[in-house]
Design an enzyme around this catalytic site. Structure first.
Site, mmCIF file in Angstrom:
data_model
loop_
_atom_site.group_PDB
_atom_site.id
_atom_site.type_symbol
_atom_site.label_atom_id
_atom_site.label_comp_id
_atom_site.label_asym_id
_atom_site.label_seq_id
_atom_site.Cartn_x
_atom_site.Cartn_y
_atom_site.Cartn_z
ATOM 1 N N LYS A 247 6.177 9.503 -0.137
ATOM 2 C CA LYS A 247 6.100 8.519 -0.811
ATOM 3 C C LYS A 247 6.367 7.043 -1.333
ATOM 4 C CE LYS A 247 1.818 6.803 2.438
ATOM 5 N NZ LYS A 247 0.876 6.749 2.633
HETATM 6 O O1 G3P Z 1 -2.240 4.760 6.379
HETATM 7 C C1 G3P Z 1 -2.388 3.968 5.330
HETATM 8 C C2 G3P Z 1 -3.950 3.853 5.158
HETATM 9 O O2 G3P Z 1 -3.956 5.292 4.947
HETATM 10 C C3 G3P Z 1 -4.420 2.744 4.822
HETATM 11 O O3 G3P Z 1 -5.376 2.472 6.327
HETATM 12 O O4 G3P Z 1 -7.656 1.946 6.908
HETATM 13 O O5 G3P Z 1 -7.227 1.333 4.324
HETATM 14 O O6 G3P Z 1 -5.443 0.075 6.173
HETATM 15 P P1 G3P Z 1 -6.480 1.543 5.721
#
Ligand code: G3P
Length: 212
Positions: free
Chosen positions: A83
């Site tokens: 990634k």
């Molecule tokens: O897949 C990406 C994720 O882990 C980020 O999520 O909720 O932190 O925006 P969030």
């Protein structure tokens, strides 16, 4: 649509895998820190029982560092997906690693042309962050819709991996707009089957069948 789980927690991954529908896993430095783990150990553990793609985030800041980190991560297991962030260094590393046959997931995508460049650079996945766009009053779902059109226009194999998912509604909307993959936190996965009318209907049928 494929289902990935967005976590580094092996217990959560095992529980999701028990449903029989788990196609892969995504992690990031925040999720690994939250699980109290070291990245390499976490990825090795997960790849030990998940056969599908497992995203492991390389750390930069420059393209050469991303490439050498990516090469090391890819040695952990054959299903590791490297990634990388969607910036200039990440894009260069995406091209270099993809050219060597290493799968790349380009992360932190917020507008369509970023994803177009990543697809051109050979990325296997692009990860638009839906929840974070919604957080700033922009539409994550419009982004998925636009990416679907652009990728279909040119026949790219790159998969649209809907990320930053916060609710079952996000999952539904991503599916309606043609995302190839949705990576979902464990808490949201647990809600996907829920409906109060299902619960009350089951209870009524069981009662009428004399089960209780
Ligand atoms: O897949 C990406 C994720 O882990 C980020 O999520 O909720 O932190 O925006 P969030």
């Amino acid at each position: 649509m494929k289902f990935f789980i967005d976590t580094a927690d092996a217990d959560e991954i095992r529980q999701a895998a028990d449903l029989g529908l788990l196609d892969g896993v995504t992690t990031n430095p925040t999720l690994i820190k939250r699980a109290g783990l070291v990245r390499e150990d976490a990825i090795k553990t997960i790849c030990g029982f998940v056969p599908g793609p497992v995203s492991a985030e390389a750390l930069g800041p420059d393209a050469d560092t991303f490439i050498s980190e990516g090469l090391e991560l890819a040695k952990i297991a054959k299903n590791v997906v490297v990634k990388l962030p969607t910036n200039e260094a990440g894009l260069k590393a995406c091209k270099a690693l993809s050219d060597q046959g290493i799968d790349v997931n380009m992360t932190l995508i917020f507008q369509p042309v970023q994803a177009l460049l990543c697809a051109r650079a050979g990325a296997r996945f692009v990860s638009p962050f839906l929840g974070r766009l919604d957080d700033v009053c922009s539409s994550g779902m419009d982004l998925i819709e636009e990416l679907r059109v652009i990728f279909d226009n040119y026949g790219f194999d790159t998969e649209i991996l809907a990320a930053s998912i916060r609710s079952p509604e996000h999952v539904k909307q991503a599916a309606l707009r043609g995302a190839d993959v949705c990576t979902i936190p464990f808490g949201v996965i647990k809600k996907l089957l829920n409906h109060p009318l299902t619960d009350s209907g089951i209870a009524a049928f069981e009662r009428d069948a004399g089960l209780h």
